[in-house]
Scaffold this motif. Structure first.
Motif, PDB file in Angstrom:
ATOM      1  N   ILE A 171       0.832  -1.203   0.000  1.00  0.00           N
ATOM      2  CA  ILE A 171       0.000   0.000   0.000  1.00  0.00           C
ATOM      3  C   ILE A 171       0.871   1.260   0.000  1.00  0.00           C
ATOM      4  CG2 ILE A 171      -1.845  -1.216   1.230  1.00  0.00           C
ATOM      5  CD1 ILE A 171      -0.911   0.269   3.789  1.00  0.00           C
ATOM      6  N   PRO A 172       0.293   2.424  -0.316  1.00  0.00           N
ATOM      7  CA  PRO A 172       1.064   3.666  -0.287  1.00  0.00           C
ATOM      8  C   PRO A 172       1.521   4.007   1.131  1.00  0.00           C
ATOM      9  CG  PRO A 172      -0.946   3.930  -1.576  1.00  0.00           C
ATOM     10  CD  PRO A 172      -1.068   2.627  -0.851  1.00  0.00           C
ATOM     11  N   PRO A 173       2.673   4.669   1.247  1.00  0.00           N
ATOM     12  CA  PRO A 173       3.210   4.963   2.580  1.00  0.00           C
ATOM     13  C   PRO A 173       2.325   5.873   3.426  1.00  0.00           C
ATOM     14  CG  PRO A 173       4.544   5.993   0.855  1.00  0.00           C
ATOM     15  CD  PRO A 173       3.613   5.057   0.176  1.00  0.00           C
ATOM     16  N   CYS A 174       1.524   6.722   2.789  1.00  0.00           N
ATOM     17  CA  CYS A 174       0.710   7.662   3.565  1.00  0.00           C
ATOM     18  C   CYS A 174      -0.366   6.962   4.383  1.00  0.00           C
ATOM     19  CB  CYS A 174       0.076   8.706   2.654  1.00  0.00           C
ATOM     20  SG  CYS A 174      -1.067   8.054   1.421  1.00  0.00           S
ATOM     21  N   TYR A 175      -0.658   5.683   4.070  1.00  0.00           N
ATOM     22  CA  TYR A 175      -1.724   4.968   4.770  1.00  0.00           C
ATOM     23  C   TYR A 175      -1.204   3.885   5.716  1.00  0.00           C
ATOM     24  CZ  TYR A 175      -4.764   7.065   1.203  1.00  0.00           C
ATOM     25  OH  TYR A 175      -5.446   7.941   0.396  1.00  0.00           O
ATOM     26  N   LEU A 233       2.421  -5.752   6.208  1.00  0.00           N
ATOM     27  CA  LEU A 233       2.293  -4.513   5.442  1.00  0.00           C
ATOM     28  C   LEU A 233       3.581  -4.209   4.684  1.00  0.00           C
ATOM     29  CD1 LEU A 233       0.493  -2.156   7.985  1.00  0.00           C
ATOM     30  CD2 LEU A 233      -0.518  -3.442   6.086  1.00  0.00           C
ATOM     31  N   VAL A 234       3.448  -4.113   3.376  1.00  0.00           N
ATOM     32  CA  VAL A 234       4.539  -3.722   2.500  1.00  0.00           C
ATOM     33  C   VAL A 234       4.226  -2.330   1.981  1.00  0.00           C
ATOM     34  CG1 VAL A 234       5.890  -4.367   0.470  1.00  0.00           C
ATOM     35  CG2 VAL A 234       4.680  -6.137   1.782  1.00  0.00           C
ATOM     36  N   THR A 235       5.234  -1.455   1.935  1.00  0.00           N
ATOM     37  CA  THR A 235       5.017  -0.149   1.332  1.00  0.00           C
ATOM     38  C   THR A 235       6.197   0.190   0.441  1.00  0.00           C
ATOM     39  OG1 THR A 235       4.246   2.114   1.750  1.00  0.00           O
ATOM     40  CG2 THR A 235       6.037   1.300   3.145  1.00  0.00           C
ATOM     41  N   VAL A 236       6.117   1.355  -0.210  1.00  0.00           N
ATOM     42  CA  VAL A 236       7.099   1.717  -1.225  1.00  0.00           C
ATOM     43  C   VAL A 236       7.870   2.970  -0.820  1.00  0.00           C
ATOM     44  CG1 VAL A 236       5.938   0.608  -3.149  1.00  0.00           C
ATOM     45  CG2 VAL A 236       5.270   2.923  -2.496  1.00  0.00           C
ATOM     46  N   CYS A 237       9.017   3.135  -1.455  1.00  0.00           N
ATOM     47  CA  CYS A 237       9.924   4.231  -1.149  1.00  0.00           C
ATOM     48  C   CYS A 237      10.554   4.687  -2.464  1.00  0.00           C
ATOM     49  CB  CYS A 237      10.987   3.703  -0.177  1.00  0.00           C
ATOM     50  SG  CYS A 237      12.353   4.797   0.160  1.00  0.00           S
ATOM     51  N   GLY A 238      10.593   6.002  -2.692  1.00  0.00           N
ATOM     52  CA  GLY A 238      11.112   6.502  -3.959  1.00  0.00           C
ATOM     53  C   GLY A 238      10.240   6.102  -5.135  1.00  0.00           C
ATOM     54  N   PHE A 239       8.961   6.020  -4.898  1.00  0.00           N
ATOM     55  CA  PHE A 239       8.013   5.455  -5.876  1.00  0.00           C
ATOM     56  C   PHE A 239       7.312   6.563  -6.652  1.00  0.00           C
ATOM     57  CE2 PHE A 239       4.159   3.230  -7.178  1.00  0.00           C
ATOM     58  CZ  PHE A 239       4.620   1.949  -7.448  1.00  0.00           C
TER      59      PHE A 239
END
Length: 214
Positions: free
Chosen positions: A40-44, A57-63
């Motif tokens: 999911i997006p990092p803001c959530y 929970l997996v999130t992204v960085c530099g996306f």
């Protein structure tokens, strides 16, 4: 591989630019019901950790382009972990790699890996890379102690291919992501050497297990 083991290899994903909390909640609830992870997006992430405490929970960085400064990526990863992310998928700076600045690529990833005590996957954007560039990206990921390499963001040209997964799996565990929409396609990637599948069609993939069991 039984159904639970198969489902645990699926990162049910929602990362589009218009993603709302309602979209994320639906992904979390589906992941929880089917035994999948959620990407999911990092803001959530903080809200998601409260909403679905049992979901990885997996999130992204530099996306999605990977062109943030190393300090920004490092801070993004740290903030995501502090919000209770279990894994971080960080995007390669393809321009740096293509220009031959391998030291900068490795140093940036080392900073992200060192910033968090959770697994970091390098999204290499394989569809944009030559065969040599793909191997170099995987070598740098291994040198920087990344846990996985991931094929693609799904927001660039193309997605996961069997050929790319086969190459990448020579270096590190692989998360195949980008354009995978069915159980059969997921099996192809796993048989090619992938350990994880990232897909927005996670429910369809897991429900396809009974019809086409591994």
């Amino acid at each position: 591989m039984d159904r639970a083991e198969f489902a645990a290899r699926i990162d049910h994903t929602v990362l589009g630019p218009e993603t709302t909390w309602r979209d994320v909640a639906a992904v979390l609830e589906a992941a929880d019901a089917h035994g999948m992870n959620a990407c999911i997006p990092p803001c959530y992430v903080a809200e998601a950790a409260d909403h679905a405490p049992d979901v990885t929970l997996v999130t992204v960085c530099g996306f999605p382009h990977g062109q943030e400064s190393p300090a920004t990526k490092e801070s993004e990863a740290e903030n995501a972990w502090m919000d209770d992310a279990d894994e971080i998928d960080v995007v390669l700076n393809v321009g740096r790699l293509r220009s031959g600045d391998h030291h900068a690529v490795r140093e940036e990833l080392e900073r992200v890996v060192a910033a968090v005590p959770v697994p970091v996957k390098l999204i290499v954007e394989a569809p944009l890379l030559s065969g040599t560039e793909l191997r170099t990206a995987c070598e740098l990921a291994a040198e920087a102690d990344a846990e996985f390499v991931k094929t693609a963001t799904g927001f660039s040209e193309g997605g996961a291919t069997v050929e790319d997964v086969e190459v990448m799996s020579e270096y590190l565990p692989v998360k195949a992501s980008g354009g995978i929409g069915s159980f059969a396609e997921s099996v192809e990637m796993l048989e090619a050497g992938a350990e994880r599948i990232g897909a927005s069609s996670g429910v369809d993939i897991v429900e396809g297990y009974e019809a086409g069991r591994l």
